[in-house]
Design a protein around this motif. Structure first.
Motif, PDB file in Angstrom:
ATOM      1  N   THR A  96       0.802  -1.225   0.000  1.00  0.00           N
ATOM      2  CA  THR A  96       0.000   0.000   0.000  1.00  0.00           C
ATOM      3  C   THR A  96       0.840   1.283   0.000  1.00  0.00           C
ATOM      4  O   THR A  96       0.619   2.154  -0.841  1.00  0.00           O
ATOM      5  CB  THR A  96      -0.990  -0.005   1.192  1.00  0.00           C
ATOM      6  N   PRO A  97       1.826   1.448   0.910  1.00  0.00           N
ATOM      7  CA  PRO A  97       2.610   2.687   0.844  1.00  0.00           C
ATOM      8  C   PRO A  97       3.465   2.803  -0.414  1.00  0.00           C
ATOM      9  O   PRO A  97       3.757   3.907  -0.873  1.00  0.00           O
ATOM     10  CB  PRO A  97       3.483   2.631   2.109  1.00  0.00           C
ATOM     11  N   ILE A  98       3.843   1.652  -0.982  1.00  0.00           N
ATOM     12  CA  ILE A  98       4.629   1.699  -2.224  1.00  0.00           C
ATOM     13  C   ILE A  98       3.767   2.213  -3.377  1.00  0.00           C
ATOM     14  O   ILE A  98       4.211   3.029  -4.188  1.00  0.00           O
ATOM     15  CB  ILE A  98       5.221   0.306  -2.545  1.00  0.00           C
ATOM     16  N   LEU A  99       2.512   1.758  -3.445  1.00  0.00           N
ATOM     17  CA  LEU A  99       1.603   2.271  -4.478  1.00  0.00           C
ATOM     18  C   LEU A  99       1.308   3.754  -4.252  1.00  0.00           C
ATOM     19  O   LEU A  99       1.208   4.526  -5.210  1.00  0.00           O
ATOM     20  CB  LEU A  99       0.307   1.463  -4.488  1.00  0.00           C
ATOM     21  N   ALA A 100       1.181   4.151  -2.979  1.00  0.00           N
ATOM     22  CA  ALA A 100       0.967   5.569  -2.670  1.00  0.00           C
ATOM     23  C   ALA A 100       2.159   6.391  -3.141  1.00  0.00           C
ATOM     24  O   ALA A 100       1.998   7.485  -3.688  1.00  0.00           O
ATOM     25  CB  ALA A 100       0.753   5.748  -1.167  1.00  0.00           C
ATOM     26  N   CYS A 101       3.358   5.871  -2.953  1.00  0.00           N
ATOM     27  CA  CYS A 101       4.580   6.544  -3.395  1.00  0.00           C
ATOM     28  C   CYS A 101       4.594   6.688  -4.923  1.00  0.00           C
ATOM     29  O   CYS A 101       4.904   7.750  -5.459  1.00  0.00           O
ATOM     30  CB  CYS A 101       5.793   5.755  -2.914  1.00  0.00           C
ATOM     31  N   SER A 102       4.225   5.623  -5.619  1.00  0.00           N
ATOM     32  CA  SER A 102       4.205   5.649  -7.085  1.00  0.00           C
ATOM     33  C   SER A 102       3.196   6.654  -7.618  1.00  0.00           C
ATOM     34  O   SER A 102       3.488   7.412  -8.556  1.00  0.00           O
ATOM     35  CB  SER A 102       3.874   4.246  -7.631  1.00  0.00           C
ATOM     36  N   LEU A 103       2.009   6.685  -7.017  1.00  0.00           N
ATOM     37  CA  LEU A 103       0.988   7.642  -7.444  1.00  0.00           C
ATOM     38  C   LEU A 103       1.432   9.080  -7.170  1.00  0.00           C
ATOM     39  O   LEU A 103       1.239   9.969  -7.995  1.00  0.00           O
ATOM     40  CB  LEU A 103      -0.328   7.359  -6.719  1.00  0.00           C
ATOM     41  N   ALA A 104       2.038   9.295  -5.997  1.00  0.00           N
ATOM     42  CA  ALA A 104       2.493  10.645  -5.658  1.00  0.00           C
ATOM     43  C   ALA A 104       3.592  11.106  -6.615  1.00  0.00           C
ATOM     44  O   ALA A 104       3.629  12.272  -7.015  1.00  0.00           O
ATOM     45  CB  ALA A 104       2.997  10.672  -4.218  1.00  0.00           C
ATOM     46  N   LEU A 105       4.476  10.194  -7.008  1.00  0.00           N
ATOM     47  CA  LEU A 105       5.514  10.523  -7.985  1.00  0.00           C
ATOM     48  C   LEU A 105       4.887  10.921  -9.320  1.00  0.00           C
ATOM     49  O   LEU A 105       5.277  11.914  -9.931  1.00  0.00           O
ATOM     50  CB  LEU A 105       6.442   9.324  -8.202  1.00  0.00           C
ATOM     51  N   LEU A 106       3.913  10.142  -9.758  1.00  0.00           N
ATOM     52  CA  LEU A 106       3.265  10.399 -11.039  1.00  0.00           C
ATOM     53  C   LEU A 106       2.542  11.741 -11.033  1.00  0.00           C
ATOM     54  O   LEU A 106       2.553  12.470 -12.020  1.00  0.00           O
ATOM     55  CB  LEU A 106       2.277   9.270 -11.360  1.00  0.00           C
ATOM     56  N   LEU A 107       1.915  12.067  -9.902  1.00  0.00           N
ATOM     57  CA  LEU A 107       1.098  13.276  -9.814  1.00  0.00           C
ATOM     58  C   LEU A 107       1.869  14.491  -9.300  1.00  0.00           C
ATOM     59  O   LEU A 107       1.284  15.555  -9.106  1.00  0.00           O
ATOM     60  CB  LEU A 107      -0.105  13.007  -8.892  1.00  0.00           C
ATOM     61  N   PHE A 108       3.180  14.325  -9.067  1.00  0.00           N
ATOM     62  CA  PHE A 108       4.001  15.395  -8.507  1.00  0.00           C
ATOM     63  C   PHE A 108       3.366  15.954  -7.234  1.00  0.00           C
ATOM     64  O   PHE A 108       3.299  17.163  -7.031  1.00  0.00           O
ATOM     65  CB  PHE A 108       4.221  16.521  -9.528  1.00  0.00           C
ATOM     66  N   GLU A 109       2.904  15.058  -6.398  1.00  0.00           N
ATOM     67  CA  GLU A 109       2.223  15.422  -5.155  1.00  0.00           C
ATOM     68  C   GLU A 109       3.217  15.305  -4.004  1.00  0.00           C
ATOM     69  O   GLU A 109       3.444  14.218  -3.462  1.00  0.00           O
ATOM     70  CB  GLU A 109       1.028  14.477  -4.937  1.00  0.00           C
ATOM     71  N   GLY A 110       3.842  16.435  -3.642  1.00  0.00           N
ATOM     72  CA  GLY A 110       4.917  16.430  -2.651  1.00  0.00           C
ATOM     73  C   GLY A 110       4.503  15.917  -1.290  1.00  0.00           C
ATOM     74  O   GLY A 110       5.200  15.109  -0.673  1.00  0.00           O
ATOM     75  N   LYS A 111       3.345  16.364  -0.809  1.00  0.00           N
ATOM     76  CA  LYS A 111       2.885  15.974   0.521  1.00  0.00           C
ATOM     77  C   LYS A 111       2.641  14.473   0.589  1.00  0.00           C
ATOM     78  O   LYS A 111       3.061  13.800   1.530  1.00  0.00           O
ATOM     79  CB  LYS A 111       1.609  16.741   0.869  1.00  0.00           C
ATOM     80  N   GLY A 112       1.966  13.948  -0.427  1.00  0.00           N
ATOM     81  CA  GLY A 112       1.685  12.506  -0.471  1.00  0.00           C
ATOM     82  C   GLY A 112       2.959  11.699  -0.585  1.00  0.00           C
ATOM     83  O   GLY A 112       3.088  10.627   0.019  1.00  0.00           O
ATOM     84  N   LEU A 113       3.923  12.209  -1.356  1.00  0.00           N
ATOM     85  CA  LEU A 113       5.194  11.509  -1.530  1.00  0.00           C
ATOM     86  C   LEU A 113       5.957  11.434  -0.207  1.00  0.00           C
ATOM     87  O   LEU A 113       6.477  10.378   0.159  1.00  0.00           O
ATOM     88  CB  LEU A 113       6.043  12.222  -2.588  1.00  0.00           C
ATOM     89  N   VAL A 114       5.983  12.549   0.522  1.00  0.00           N
ATOM     90  CA  VAL A 114       6.683  12.564   1.815  1.00  0.00           C
ATOM     91  C   VAL A 114       6.035  11.582   2.785  1.00  0.00           C
ATOM     92  O   VAL A 114       6.720  10.836   3.490  1.00  0.00           O
ATOM     93  CB  VAL A 114       6.700  13.997   2.409  1.00  0.00           C
ATOM     94  N   ARG A 115       4.691  11.569   2.834  1.00  0.00           N
ATOM     95  CA  ARG A 115       3.988  10.646   3.726  1.00  0.00           C
ATOM     96  C   ARG A 115       4.291   9.198   3.382  1.00  0.00           C
ATOM     97  O   ARG A 115       4.573   8.382   4.246  1.00  0.00           O
ATOM     98  CB  ARG A 115       2.479  10.873   3.646  1.00  0.00           C
ATOM     99  N   ALA A 116       4.226   8.872   2.085  1.00  0.00           N
ATOM    100  CA  ALA A 116       4.464   7.495   1.651  1.00  0.00           C
ATOM    101  C   ALA A 116       5.903   7.066   1.938  1.00  0.00           C
ATOM    102  O   ALA A 116       6.153   5.969   2.452  1.00  0.00           O
ATOM    103  CB  ALA A 116       4.152   7.355   0.161  1.00  0.00           C
ATOM    104  N   ILE A 117       6.862   7.945   1.627  1.00  0.00           N
ATOM    105  CA  ILE A 117       8.272   7.621   1.870  1.00  0.00           C
ATOM    106  C   ILE A 117       8.534   7.470   3.362  1.00  0.00           C
ATOM    107  O   ILE A 117       9.282   6.582   3.789  1.00  0.00           O
ATOM    108  CB  ILE A 117       9.194   8.687   1.251  1.00  0.00           C
ATOM    109  N   THR A 118       7.890   8.305   4.182  1.00  0.00           N
ATOM    110  CA  THR A 118       8.045   8.197   5.633  1.00  0.00           C
ATOM    111  C   THR A 118       7.573   6.838   6.133  1.00  0.00           C
ATOM    112  O   THR A 118       8.256   6.188   6.931  1.00  0.00           O
ATOM    113  CB  THR A 118       7.255   9.322   6.348  1.00  0.00           C
TER     114      THR A 118
END
Length: 196
Positions: A35-57
């Motif tokens: 789940t967090p890996i998919l969240a990371c991939s989606l955030a990367l695709l959408l250039f969504e900084g907040k979501g990317l930080v949360r997923a990477i955390t």
């Protein structure tokens, strides 16, 4: 999320220590790391900084928890039962590209099953977990054994697999037209945060 992560790490580490494939598979079945890996991939695709930080955390916390638990578990085991232990699951002779290919395939399966509701995401989750959980646990075992070669090999395999899965999932989301789907990314991140 973290309860299942801890249980997965304990079971998988025990499976590696016991050299038991069924136990390792059992640990991978309950690993929630997809789940967090998919969240990371989606955030990367959408250039969504907040979501990317949360997923990477969440991914980083998961890695640290897995490493610490497997190290302590292996250390305690070898204190009580000294052994010249050799892990067979992290061989050094397989080319890194083969690991990346497996991880890339797992990432495609995971992302596609997540998007297509009629497919079982739990099956793809097991495939992804198979690429990530055992190397993490083996890294902890390597540290407990003071086996730098095993620890380094396991870490490099984990990083290769993680990169392959994230790249593949991002590619699948892009091909399926999720570039504009910010609501889906928020839903995935909320699911991760809610399960924590």
């Amino acid at each position: 999320y973290y309860l299942f992560l801890v249980l997965s790490i304990l079971i998988t580490t025990a499976g590696l220590l016991l050299k038991s494939s069924p136990i390792i598979i059992g640990g991978m079945i309950i690993a929630p790391i997809l789940t967090p890996i998919l969240a990371c991939s989606l955030a990367l695709l959408l250039f969504e900084g907040k979501g990317l930080v949360r997923a990477i955390t969440i991914i980083l916390i998961s890695v640290v928890v897995a490493f610490l638990l497997s190290t302590v578990m292996a250390y305690v085991t070898f204190l009580t039962e000294p052994s010249t232990y050799v892990i067979e699951y992290i061989p050094g002779i397989i080319p890194p590209g083969m690991y990346f290919l497996v991880a890339f395939s797992a990432g495609i399966a995971g992302a596609f099953a997540f998007v297509k509701e009629h497919l079982s995401s739990s099956i793809s989750g097991v495939v992804v977990s198979a690429s990530l959980v055992p190397p993490l646990c083996a890294m902890g075992i390597g540290v407990a054994l003071k086996d730098a070669s095993l620890a380094e090999r396991s870490l490099s395999i984990f990083l290769l697999n993680l990169g392959g899965i994230v790249f593949a999932a991002t590619l699948v989301f892009w091909i399926l037209g999720f570039r504009q789907a910010r609501k889906l990314e928020e839903k995935v991140v909320e699911k991760v945060d809610g399960g924590s």
